[in-house]
Design a protein around this motif. Structure first.
Motif, PDB file in Angstrom:
ATOM      1  N   GLU A 111     -13.895  60.546  15.934  1.00 30.09           N
ATOM      2  CA  GLU A 111     -14.125  61.434  14.794  1.00 30.09           C
ATOM      3  C   GLU A 111     -14.550  60.648  13.554  1.00 30.09           C
ATOM      4  O   GLU A 111     -15.492  61.028  12.849  1.00 30.09           O
ATOM      5  CB  GLU A 111     -12.846  62.221  14.497  1.00 30.09           C
ATOM      6  N   LYS A 112     -13.874  59.525  13.306  1.00 35.33           N
ATOM      7  CA  LYS A 112     -14.182  58.732  12.113  1.00 35.33           C
ATOM      8  C   LYS A 112     -15.571  58.098  12.219  1.00 35.33           C
ATOM      9  O   LYS A 112     -16.323  58.053  11.225  1.00 35.33           O
ATOM     10  CB  LYS A 112     -13.108  57.660  11.915  1.00 35.33           C
ATOM     11  N   LEU A 131     -16.674  50.051  10.958  1.00 32.56           N
ATOM     12  CA  LEU A 131     -15.424  50.795  10.882  1.00 32.56           C
ATOM     13  C   LEU A 131     -14.304  49.906  11.400  1.00 32.56           C
ATOM     14  O   LEU A 131     -14.420  49.330  12.488  1.00 32.56           O
ATOM     15  CB  LEU A 131     -15.528  52.076  11.716  1.00 32.56           C
ATOM     16  N   GLN A 162      -9.371  59.811  17.474  1.00 37.32           N
ATOM     17  CA  GLN A 162      -9.426  59.609  16.024  1.00 37.32           C
ATOM     18  C   GLN A 162     -10.560  58.657  15.647  1.00 37.32           C
ATOM     19  O   GLN A 162     -11.278  58.886  14.672  1.00 37.32           O
ATOM     20  CB  GLN A 162      -8.078  59.074  15.520  1.00 37.32           C
ATOM     21  N   TRP A 163     -10.725  57.588  16.420  1.00 34.64           N
ATOM     22  CA  TRP A 163     -11.839  56.664  16.160  1.00 34.64           C
ATOM     23  C   TRP A 163     -13.181  57.366  16.350  1.00 34.64           C
ATOM     24  O   TRP A 163     -14.121  57.147  15.575  1.00 34.64           O
ATOM     25  CB  TRP A 163     -11.749  55.447  17.071  1.00 34.64           C
ATOM     26  N   LEU A 217      -9.352  51.450   7.536  1.00 33.81           N
ATOM     27  CA  LEU A 217      -8.266  52.441   7.487  1.00 33.81           C
ATOM     28  C   LEU A 217      -7.068  51.957   6.679  1.00 33.81           C
ATOM     29  O   LEU A 217      -6.180  52.754   6.373  1.00 33.81           O
ATOM     30  CB  LEU A 217      -7.811  52.786   8.909  1.00 33.81           C
TER      31      LEU A 217
END
Length: 250
Positions: free
Chosen positions: A182-183, A136, A179-180, A164
């Motif tokens: 969740e991703k 990611l 946010q990281w 992203l």
């Protein structure tokens, strides 16, 4: 602005790196790597930074930063530094040979031992026997593609990757740890040995332990792998807790 009172008993005394001083070459827009390193440093280890211009992730941008390696290394080498790290994931993984080339140039210019982020990543994955990787990043697809080629070259299988694709006008540090989290959780797979959160300027240090628990696999970040490799290459085997399995591995 409200005034914040600090209890003198809570003040940390300065640490001047009696065991090890790490010299770090960073992209000029980075606001995360130094803070992450300070959080992970064992007692007696200090970090000292200089910067090179990196305003994007094009081939020209990557070449411009890598071209400055000698000048930055010479500046750091003038201080009593124990090891120098060229710390940029996108640049050092842009080609499988880039990390070794940068290290050779830095060591010649500074007469100091050196590593690159890419070398720390490979060493970390190998140390933890992680071959199947989920990746990611905040990067555009072409940078992700280069990192996949890099990982494939060193024998790793990238099962899934997401970038992203943040525009160059947006700081990668603007994405929150939540946010990281969740991703990364949305990329959970039963066949993954490790999850790699790539980029030295993303705020993910605080979520490594939680991610490892919830994903059931090792989590590697650029800043964590860099510091671990610097320490182990310098003979410092302290187990640093709170930031994932890697920093507890000798």
């Amino acid at each position: 602005m409200a005034r914040i009172e600090t209890d003198p008993q809570e003040l940390r005394m300065p640490d001047y790196g009696e065991r090890l001083r790490i010299g770090m070459i960073l992209p000029n827009r980075n606001v995360v790597a130094e803070a992450d390193a300070q959080a992970m440093l064992p007692t007696g280890v200090s970090i000292h930074t200089t910067r090179l211009k990196l305003h994007g992730t094009t081939a020209a941008d990557i070449k411009e930063m890598s071209d400055g390696a000698e000048s930055a290394a010479t500046l750091l080498g003038a201080a009593p530094i124990g090891i120098i790290v060229f710390h940029c994931t996108a640049v050092s993984t842009s080609d499988p040979a880039m990390g070794d080339q940068l290290v050779a140039r830095i060591e010649k210019a500074a007469n100091k031992k050196a590593i690159a982020t890419s070398q720390g990543l490979v060493a970390a994955l190998n140390a933890l026997h992680a071959k199947k990787i989920v990746m990611l990043t905040p990067y555009p697809q072409e940078v992700n593609d280069a990192e996949v080629r890099f990982l494939n070259h060193f024998g790793f299988d990238v099962l899934q990757e997401i970038g992203l694709n943040l525009p160059s006008t947006v700081s990668t540090a603007s994405v929150t740890p939540e946010q990281w989290l969740e991703k990364a959780l949305a990329m959970k797979r039963a066949d993954a040995d490790a999850y790699f959160l790539s980029c030295t300027n993303i705020r993910v240090l605080s979520i490594i332990d939680e991610l490892e628990h919830r994903l059931g696999a090792t989590v590697i970040t650029s800043n964590q792998a860099m510091l671990w490799h610097c320490l182990r290459q310098s003979g410092i085997n302290d187990a640093v807790r709170g930031y994932g399995q890697l920093l507890q591995h000798h």
